[in-house]
Design a protein around this motif. Sequence first.
Motif, PDB file in Angstrom:
ATOM      1  N   LEU A  64     -30.541  43.106 -11.425  1.00 33.60           N
ATOM      2  CA  LEU A  64     -31.407  41.766 -11.519  1.00 33.60           C
ATOM      3  C   LEU A  64     -30.542  40.581 -11.482  1.00 33.60           C
ATOM      4  N   LEU A  65     -31.081  39.521 -10.702  1.00 32.85           N
ATOM      5  CA  LEU A  65     -30.300  38.261 -10.901  1.00 32.85           C
ATOM      6  C   LEU A  65     -31.478  37.433 -11.604  1.00 32.85           C
ATOM      7  N   VAL A  66     -31.057  36.831 -12.850  1.00 28.64           N
ATOM      8  CA  VAL A  66     -32.131  36.164 -13.780  1.00 28.64           C
ATOM      9  C   VAL A  66     -31.536  34.820 -13.885  1.00 28.64           C
ATOM     10  N   GLY A  67     -32.578  33.936 -14.146  1.00 31.64           N
ATOM     11  CA  GLY A  67     -32.316  32.691 -14.657  1.00 31.64           C
ATOM     12  C   GLY A  67     -32.315  32.479 -15.957  1.00 31.64           C
ATOM     13  N   ARG A  68     -31.550  31.625 -16.357  1.00 32.10           N
ATOM     14  CA  ARG A  68     -31.213  31.469 -17.996  1.00 32.10           C
ATOM     15  C   ARG A  68     -32.510  31.217 -18.622  1.00 32.10           C
ATOM     16  N   ARG A  69     -33.391  30.351 -18.168  1.00 34.33           N
ATOM     17  CA  ARG A  69     -34.771  30.316 -18.805  1.00 34.33           C
ATOM     18  C   ARG A  69     -35.481  31.530 -18.931  1.00 34.33           C
ATOM     19  N   THR A  70     -35.540  32.225 -18.069  1.00 33.18           N
ATOM     20  CA  THR A  70     -36.328  33.720 -17.926  1.00 33.18           C
ATOM     21  C   THR A  70     -35.484  34.633 -18.815  1.00 33.18           C
ATOM     22  N   TYR A  71     -34.138  34.707 -18.879  1.00 36.82           N
ATOM     23  CA  TYR A  71     -33.258  35.423 -19.805  1.00 36.82           C
ATOM     24  C   TYR A  71     -33.767  35.155 -20.917  1.00 36.82           C
ATOM     25  N   GLY A  72     -33.838  33.840 -21.545  1.00 38.46           N
ATOM     26  CA  GLY A  72     -34.024  33.802 -23.015  1.00 38.46           C
ATOM     27  C   GLY A  72     -35.567  33.321 -23.384  1.00 38.46           C
ATOM     28  N   GLY A  73     -36.236  33.577 -22.277  1.00 36.20           N
ATOM     29  CA  GLY A  73     -37.748  32.939 -22.475  1.00 36.20           C
ATOM     30  C   GLY A  73     -38.889  34.255 -22.982  1.00 36.20           C
ATOM     31  N   ASP A  74     -39.958  33.884 -23.047  1.00 38.30           N
ATOM     32  CA  ASP A  74     -41.044  34.710 -23.668  1.00 38.30           C
ATOM     33  C   ASP A  74     -41.076  35.947 -22.973  1.00 38.30           C
ATOM     34  N   GLU A 115     -40.293  45.639 -25.666  1.00 37.42           N
ATOM     35  CA  GLU A 115     -39.900  44.128 -25.855  1.00 37.42           C
ATOM     36  C   GLU A 115     -38.291  43.906 -25.392  1.00 37.42           C
ATOM     37  N   GLY A 116     -37.995  43.053 -24.677  1.00 39.01           N
ATOM     38  CA  GLY A 116     -36.768  42.687 -24.599  1.00 39.01           C
ATOM     39  C   GLY A 116     -36.098  43.366 -23.276  1.00 39.01           C
ATOM     40  N   LYS A 117     -36.653  44.356 -22.910  1.00 43.66           N
ATOM     41  CA  LYS A 117     -36.462  45.313 -21.733  1.00 43.66           C
ATOM     42  C   LYS A 117     -36.944  44.861 -20.469  1.00 43.66           C
ATOM     43  N   ALA A 118     -36.145  45.067 -19.386  1.00 43.43           N
ATOM     44  CA  ALA A 118     -36.568  44.604 -17.851  1.00 43.43           C
ATOM     45  C   ALA A 118     -37.790  45.744 -17.650  1.00 43.43           C
ATOM     46  N   PHE A 119     -38.940  45.273 -17.093  1.00 41.65           N
ATOM     47  CA  PHE A 119     -40.207  45.772 -16.625  1.00 41.65           C
ATOM     48  C   PHE A 119     -40.721  46.535 -18.063  1.00 41.65           C
ATOM     49  N   GLY A 120     -40.576  45.977 -19.248  1.00 40.25           N
ATOM     50  CA  GLY A 120     -41.073  46.678 -20.411  1.00 40.25           C
ATOM     51  C   GLY A 120     -40.427  48.040 -20.663  1.00 40.25           C
ATOM     52  N   GLY A 121     -39.015  48.186 -20.280  1.00 38.57           N
ATOM     53  CA  GLY A 121     -38.238  49.237 -20.580  1.00 38.57           C
ATOM     54  C   GLY A 121     -38.568  50.355 -19.286  1.00 38.57           C
ATOM     55  N   GLY A 122     -39.071  50.033 -18.318  1.00 38.74           N
ATOM     56  CA  GLY A 122     -39.242  50.930 -17.113  1.00 38.74           C
ATOM     57  C   GLY A 122     -37.911  50.896 -16.200  1.00 38.74           C
ATOM     58  N   TRP A 123     -37.059  49.701 -16.566  1.00 38.14           N
ATOM     59  CA  TRP A 123     -35.730  49.738 -15.634  1.00 38.14           C
ATOM     60  C   TRP A 123     -34.538  49.342 -16.570  1.00 38.14           C
ATOM     61  N   GLU A 124     -33.323  50.026 -16.186  1.00 37.19           N
ATOM     62  CA  GLU A 124     -32.220  49.769 -16.708  1.00 37.19           C
ATOM     63  C   GLU A 124     -31.035  49.481 -15.754  1.00 37.19           C
ATOM     64  N   GLY A 125     -30.328  48.763 -15.930  1.00 39.83           N
ATOM     65  CA  GLY A 125     -29.132  48.589 -14.893  1.00 39.83           C
ATOM     66  C   GLY A 125     -28.616  47.201 -15.289  1.00 39.83           C
ATOM     67  N   PRO A 126     -27.474  46.693 -14.258  1.00 37.21           N
ATOM     68  CA  PRO A 126     -26.912  45.566 -14.411  1.00 37.21           C
ATOM     69  C   PRO A 126     -27.741  44.563 -13.958  1.00 37.21           C
ATOM     70  N   GLN A 127     -27.717  43.309 -15.074  1.00 38.37           N
ATOM     71  CA  GLN A 127     -28.203  42.137 -14.974  1.00 38.37           C
ATOM     72  C   GLN A 127     -27.290  40.899 -14.840  1.00 38.37           C
ATOM     73  N   PHE A 128     -27.449  40.004 -13.743  1.00 38.17           N
ATOM     74  CA  PHE A 128     -26.747  38.885 -13.607  1.00 38.17           C
ATOM     75  C   PHE A 128     -27.371  37.782 -13.905  1.00 38.17           C
ATOM     76  N   VAL A 129     -27.136  36.813 -15.023  1.00 35.36           N
ATOM     77  CA  VAL A 129     -27.838  35.677 -15.609  1.00 35.36           C
ATOM     78  C   VAL A 129     -26.928  34.360 -14.777  1.00 35.36           C
ATOM     79  N   LEU A 130     -27.799  33.579 -14.143  1.00 33.27           N
ATOM     80  CA  LEU A 130     -27.184  32.280 -13.604  1.00 33.27           C
ATOM     81  C   LEU A 130     -27.344  31.176 -14.654  1.00 33.27           C
ATOM     82  N   THR A 131     -26.215  30.972 -15.202  1.00 33.39           N
ATOM     83  CA  THR A 131     -26.474  29.980 -16.268  1.00 33.39           C
ATOM     84  C   THR A 131     -25.020  28.978 -16.376  1.00 33.39           C
ATOM     85  N   HIS A 132     -25.275  27.956 -16.979  1.00 30.67           N
ATOM     86  CA  HIS A 132     -23.955  27.312 -17.322  1.00 30.67           C
ATOM     87  C   HIS A 132     -23.797  27.191 -18.872  1.00 30.67           C
ATOM     88  N   ARG A 133     -24.912  27.920 -19.424  1.00 22.50           N
ATOM     89  CA  ARG A 133     -25.146  28.108 -20.945  1.00 22.50           C
ATOM     90  C   ARG A 133     -25.146  29.631 -21.390  1.00 22.50           C
TER      91      ARG A 133
END
Length: 170
Positions: A46-56, A65-83
């Motif tokens: 996954l390539l994730v934006g910072r707002r999406t990563y920390g969002g609702d 809750e808190g898992k990609a696709f509601g827990g249906g997927w696991e793997g590496p995530q890369f968050v694009l952010t300066h924060r």
Amino acid sequence: MAKLLYGFSCSVDGFVAGPGGDMSWLTPYLGPDPLVDELIPEIGALLVGRRTYGGDDPHRGTEGEGKAFGGGWEGPQFVLTHRPADPAPGVTFVDNLVGAVAAAKEAAGEKYVNVLGADVARQCLEAGVLDEILAMPVPVLLGDGVRMFDRPGGKPVGLEELRPHWYRVV
């Protein structure tokens, strides 16, 4: 080589999130979806934006809750952010688009890198690195919020339909 895919659910009027990034609008529409079920095993990273990563989270209050696709997927995530946020297993924070795309593609191998976040998808499109778009409309009109693609004054982007709701960026 991995392809970058912007796969998202959106309201019929083109919003991926409500005002302030609220994702609760999507909760009543979550459930079995053959297209999503087919896609999930094809995602390598996954390539994730910072707002999406920390969002609702539309899966709030469920075991997914808190898992990609509601827990249906696991793997590496890369968050694009300066924060960067606090470290989390499987999550890498990257401060530039080129580095984030390269790392996510390498991690994905021959599978898709699924882009999460409207702003990151727009950046990928403008950089010429977004390959495909999967738009899954949800039967609701939100009227306000975060648009699935927002580029005021921008030129139209050509798409070639590969199958229903799935497009190649041309």
